[in-house]
Design a protein around this motif. Sequence first.
Motif, PDB file in Angstrom:
ATOM      1  N   PHE A   9      19.442   4.545  13.016  1.00 42.11           N
ATOM      2  CA  PHE A   9      18.929   3.364  12.307  1.00 42.11           C
ATOM      3  C   PHE A   9      19.486   2.098  12.961  1.00 42.11           C
ATOM      4  N   ASN A  10      20.796   2.078  13.182  1.00 41.82           N
ATOM      5  CA  ASN A  10      21.451   0.918  13.781  1.00 41.82           C
ATOM      6  C   ASN A  10      20.913   0.612  15.175  1.00 41.82           C
ATOM      7  N   SER A  11      20.823   1.641  16.012  1.00 42.97           N
ATOM      8  CA  SER A  11      20.386   1.380  17.385  1.00 42.97           C
ATOM      9  C   SER A  11      18.927   0.951  17.421  1.00 42.97           C
ATOM     10  N   GLY A  12      18.106   1.487  16.516  1.00 39.57           N
ATOM     11  CA  GLY A  12      16.699   1.055  16.439  1.00 39.57           C
ATOM     12  C   GLY A  12      16.588  -0.403  16.037  1.00 39.57           C
ATOM     13  N   LEU A  13      17.401  -0.802  15.077  1.00 40.68           N
ATOM     14  CA  LEU A  13      17.394  -2.184  14.600  1.00 40.68           C
ATOM     15  C   LEU A  13      17.865  -3.132  15.708  1.00 40.68           C
ATOM     16  N   ILE A  14      18.942  -2.762  16.391  1.00 39.43           N
ATOM     17  CA  ILE A  14      19.470  -3.601  17.476  1.00 39.43           C
ATOM     18  C   ILE A  14      18.448  -3.713  18.611  1.00 39.43           C
ATOM     19  N   ALA A  15      17.805  -2.609  18.936  1.00 43.43           N
ATOM     20  CA  ALA A  15      16.778  -2.640  19.993  1.00 43.43           C
ATOM     21  C   ALA A  15      15.646  -3.576  19.596  1.00 43.43           C
ATOM     22  N   TYR A  16      15.245  -3.526  18.336  1.00 40.24           N
ATOM     23  CA  TYR A  16      14.176  -4.405  17.840  1.00 40.24           C
ATOM     24  C   TYR A  16      14.587  -5.875  17.952  1.00 40.24           C
ATOM     25  N   LEU A  17      15.808  -6.198  17.545  1.00 43.99           N
ATOM     26  CA  LEU A  17      16.275  -7.586  17.603  1.00 43.99           C
ATOM     27  C   LEU A  17      16.409  -8.069  19.051  1.00 43.99           C
ATOM     28  N   LYS A  18      16.835  -7.195  19.955  1.00 45.75           N
ATOM     29  CA  LYS A  18      16.949  -7.576  21.369  1.00 45.75           C
ATOM     30  C   LYS A  18      15.558  -7.860  21.949  1.00 45.75           C
ATOM     31  N   GLN A  19      14.582  -7.088  21.509  1.00 46.83           N
ATOM     32  CA  GLN A  19      13.202  -7.296  21.948  1.00 46.83           C
ATOM     33  C   GLN A  19      12.722  -8.669  21.450  1.00 46.83           C
ATOM     34  N   LEU A  20      13.014  -8.976  20.190  1.00 42.04           N
ATOM     35  CA  LEU A  20      12.640 -10.272  19.615  1.00 42.04           C
ATOM     36  C   LEU A  20      13.331 -11.420  20.339  1.00 42.04           C
ATOM     37  N   GLN A  21      14.563 -11.196  20.791  1.00 45.51           N
ATOM     38  CA  GLN A  21      15.311 -12.237  21.489  1.00 45.51           C
ATOM     39  C   GLN A  21      14.583 -12.706  22.744  1.00 45.51           C
ATOM     40  N   LYS A  22      13.885 -11.769  23.406  1.00 44.31           N
ATOM     41  CA  LYS A  22      13.165 -12.130  24.624  1.00 44.31           C
ATOM     42  C   LYS A  22      12.047 -13.123  24.324  1.00 44.31           C
ATOM     43  N   ILE A  23      11.486 -13.030  23.127  1.00 41.18           N
ATOM     44  CA  ILE A  23      10.377 -13.898  22.727  1.00 41.18           C
ATOM     45  C   ILE A  23      10.901 -15.160  22.043  1.00 41.18           C
ATOM     46  N   GLY A  24      11.900 -15.009  21.204  1.00 42.72           N
ATOM     47  CA  GLY A  24      12.420 -16.120  20.416  1.00 42.72           C
ATOM     48  C   GLY A  24      11.495 -16.417  19.247  1.00 42.72           C
ATOM     49  N   PHE A  25      11.840 -17.411  18.452  1.00 47.22           N
ATOM     50  CA  PHE A  25      11.054 -17.755  17.272  1.00 47.22           C
ATOM     51  C   PHE A  25      10.241 -19.029  17.459  1.00 47.22           C
ATOM     52  N   GLY A  26      10.378 -19.673  18.603  1.00 47.72           N
ATOM     53  CA  GLY A  26       9.699 -20.947  18.816  1.00 47.72           C
ATOM     54  C   GLY A  26      10.576 -22.084  18.315  1.00 47.72           C
ATOM     55  N   PRO A  27      10.427 -23.277  18.911  1.00 46.13           N
ATOM     56  CA  PRO A  27      11.291 -24.403  18.545  1.00 46.13           C
ATOM     57  C   PRO A  27      11.100 -24.839  17.100  1.00 46.13           C
ATOM     58  N   HIS A  28      12.153 -25.376  16.503  1.00 46.89           N
ATOM     59  CA  HIS A  28      12.020 -25.934  15.152  1.00 46.89           C
ATOM     60  C   HIS A  28      12.427 -27.398  15.190  1.00 46.89           C
ATOM     61  N   LYS A  29      12.084 -28.106  14.129  1.00 49.29           N
ATOM     62  CA  LYS A  29      12.304 -29.560  14.109  1.00 49.29           C
ATOM     63  C   LYS A  29      13.615 -29.959  13.446  1.00 49.29           C
ATOM     64  N   GLY A  30      14.417 -28.974  13.084  1.00 47.67           N
ATOM     65  CA  GLY A  30      15.709 -29.290  12.484  1.00 47.67           C
ATOM     66  C   GLY A  30      16.615 -29.923  13.532  1.00 47.67           C
ATOM     67  N   ASN A  31      17.632 -30.633  13.098  1.00 39.16           N
ATOM     68  CA  ASN A  31      18.523 -31.286  14.064  1.00 39.16           C
ATOM     69  C   ASN A  31      19.784 -30.479  14.319  1.00 39.16           C
ATOM     70  N   ARG A  32      19.759 -29.212  13.953  1.00 40.32           N
ATOM     71  CA  ARG A  32      20.916 -28.350  14.176  1.00 40.32           C
ATOM     72  C   ARG A  32      20.424 -26.901  14.217  1.00 40.32           C
ATOM     73  N   ALA A  33      21.291 -26.014  14.658  1.00 41.57           N
ATOM     74  CA  ALA A  33      20.949 -24.587  14.652  1.00 41.57           C
ATOM     75  C   ALA A  33      20.977 -24.091  13.207  1.00 41.57           C
ATOM     76  N   TYR A  34      20.116 -23.145  12.889  1.00 42.42           N
ATOM     77  CA  TYR A  34      20.103 -22.543  11.562  1.00 42.42           C
ATOM     78  C   TYR A  34      20.863 -21.220  11.624  1.00 42.42           C
ATOM     79  N   GLU A  35      21.756 -21.030  10.669  1.00 40.75           N
ATOM     80  CA  GLU A  35      22.470 -19.755  10.585  1.00 40.75           C
ATOM     81  C   GLU A  35      22.002 -19.041   9.343  1.00 40.75           C
ATOM     82  N   LEU A  36      21.742 -17.748   9.465  1.00 39.70           N
ATOM     83  CA  LEU A  36      21.325 -16.995   8.307  1.00 39.70           C
ATOM     84  C   LEU A  36      21.849 -15.580   8.364  1.00 39.70           C
ATOM     85  N   ASN A  37      21.979 -14.996   7.188  1.00 37.59           N
ATOM     86  CA  ASN A  37      22.345 -13.583   7.082  1.00 37.59           C
ATOM     87  C   ASN A  37      21.095 -12.846   6.635  1.00 37.59           C
TER      88      ASN A  37
END
Length: 116
Positions: free
Chosen positions: A81-109
Amino acid sequence: NNIIKVSEKVSATELVSNTLKNQKKSDSGIENAYLAMIEEKLKGWPAQSEYAGEKAKVWMKVETNGTFKFKVITASGNEAFNSGLIAYLKQLQKIGFGPHKGNRAYELNVEFVATE
């Protein structure tokens, strides 16, 4: 602290409203809309039903250009489960989420929960 809970069976509106409840002190609508979009992308996570009940907590920091880094805070007891989730997030990292208009980085859990 932004907490997004992602599971396959929860509706987008439920997730968004939960996030909005946690967003009272944020820089308003811009961040809320962006976090809602991140939730939608994270829900593409393909957890198999054989992992039902497994969950993991992940810290994410999304830069203004949409790139992000993540760290698993609480791993599931299931290595596959863990390795599948990490692989998925690493794949998403290559794409990113696209720029946002906030003036700082967003941190979330984010809590990833596998459901049947």
